[in-house]
Design a protein around this motif. Sequence first.
Motif, PDB file in Angstrom:
ATOM      1  N   ASP A   1       0.799  -1.237   0.000  1.00 11.03           N
ATOM      2  CA  ASP A   1       0.000   0.000   0.000  1.00 11.03           C
ATOM      3  C   ASP A   1       0.827   1.281   0.000  1.00 11.03           C
ATOM      4  N   GLU A   2       2.139   1.149  -0.149  1.00 12.07           N
ATOM      5  CA  GLU A   2       2.958   2.362  -0.160  1.00 12.07           C
ATOM      6  C   GLU A   2       2.929   2.967  -1.564  1.00 12.07           C
ATOM      7  N   PRO A   3       2.686   4.255  -1.686  1.00 10.85           N
ATOM      8  CA  PRO A   3       2.669   4.847  -3.033  1.00 10.85           C
ATOM      9  C   PRO A   3       4.067   4.804  -3.657  1.00 10.85           C
ATOM     10  N   GLU A   4       4.103   4.754  -4.989  1.00  4.94           N
ATOM     11  CA  GLU A   4       5.389   4.701  -5.680  1.00  4.94           C
ATOM     12  C   GLU A   4       6.146   6.015  -5.493  1.00  4.94           C
ATOM     13  N   ARG A   5       7.451   5.897  -5.252  1.00  4.69           N
ATOM     14  CA  ARG A   5       8.253   7.113  -5.085  1.00  4.69           C
ATOM     15  C   ARG A   5       9.396   7.109  -6.098  1.00  4.69           C
ATOM     16  N   SER A   6      10.216   8.131  -6.090  1.00  3.85           N
ATOM     17  CA  SER A   6      11.328   8.179  -7.052  1.00  3.85           C
ATOM     18  C   SER A   6      12.410   7.181  -6.613  1.00  3.85           C
ATOM     19  N   TRP A   7      13.321   6.832  -7.534  1.00  2.43           N
ATOM     20  CA  TRP A   7      14.374   5.855  -7.178  1.00  2.43           C
ATOM     21  C   TRP A   7      15.225   6.371  -6.024  1.00  2.43           C
ATOM     22  N   GLU A   8      15.415   7.683  -5.932  1.00  2.00           N
ATOM     23  CA  GLU A   8      16.257   8.231  -4.862  1.00  2.00           C
ATOM     24  C   GLU A   8      15.593   8.069  -3.496  1.00  2.00           C
TER      25      GLU A   8
END
Length: 283
Positions: free
Chosen positions: A225-232
């Motif tokens: 359920d964690e929203p997608e974030r940037s690779w960093e």
Amino acid sequence: MWTHVKKWWTNTFLDKPYRPGTTIGAYHIQHILGMGSYGIAYLATHTPTGAQVVLKQVKPSLRHTAKGAAMQAYERKVLSSLSHPQIPRCLDAFTHRKDSFLVMTYLSGPTLEELLFERGIVVNEYECAGYMRKIGQLVAHLHAQGLIHRDVRIPNVIWQDGLPYLIDFGLARFIGDKPTYTTDSLCAYPSEKQLKREVAPASDLYALGHFFLFLLYSDYTPKEDEPERSWEEELSLSPEIRRMIRKLLQMDEPYDSVHEWLQELDLYLHRCECDKNRRLQQT
Ligand SMILES: Nc1ncnc2c1ncn2[C@@H]1O[C@H](COP(=O)(O)OP(=O)(O)OP(=O)(O)O)[C@@H](O)[C@H]1O
């Protein structure tokens, strides 16, 4: 509707691959390795010697187009110019009935895509850097020959006995040659595609940045359920590796050459070795 019918007819009849067991000249087809945008690749046996080889056939639907013939001729020129144990060698080219074939050495082993996504291998940051160093050295070898691969991706690297083998030279170009068969300039392409198709070291460096991220993500498990974030944000990277990827992806001032990047990678690997030795001495 007509375009759907034409596509179905082309895929079903016109571009139907040769069946396993078929003999084509001196070669016996074992199985189809893959169908790309311009060709069909087969694993075959060279009957007189028993050697396993790859046959690459221009798709029959492209047979009469300038692009189909030009792409195969160019790939032949590229492979014939190279001599490296981790790169396929061009062995022959011939025509069977109306089909043109390119014959090259077969490099056995799984691709990095198969290792990561089918076998689920997990590589930590230090190991990723070691993999990238070996791949970078292969790309540097190409650049030293005036050649840009333009398709350095995980399905195009076979990994066997601790070494990478680079395949699929269908998009490779010698520096100074046109980026496509139809235009001299890439202006009409979206900006990211312009970068990927540029006939300059920058396009391979950019691809190596993405390659690095694919390897690093093998060690990442998203939380439910964690929203997608940037690779960093998603990856916990050392400052050196983070800085390197930002430069490879042209988010910060890019490297001028693969050598420049490899020098930084070597400093990082050396630093990790020193840290490891220090820890060993302390125990
Ligand atoms: N020399 C080789 N040794 C081993 N396997 C190879 C070799 N060349 C190609 N292959 C395999 O055959 C498949 C198809 O090869 P090809 O070079 O046509 O790549 P493609 O990505 O499918 O084509 P395209 O670049 O036209 O989209 C590859 O995915 C690879 O697994």
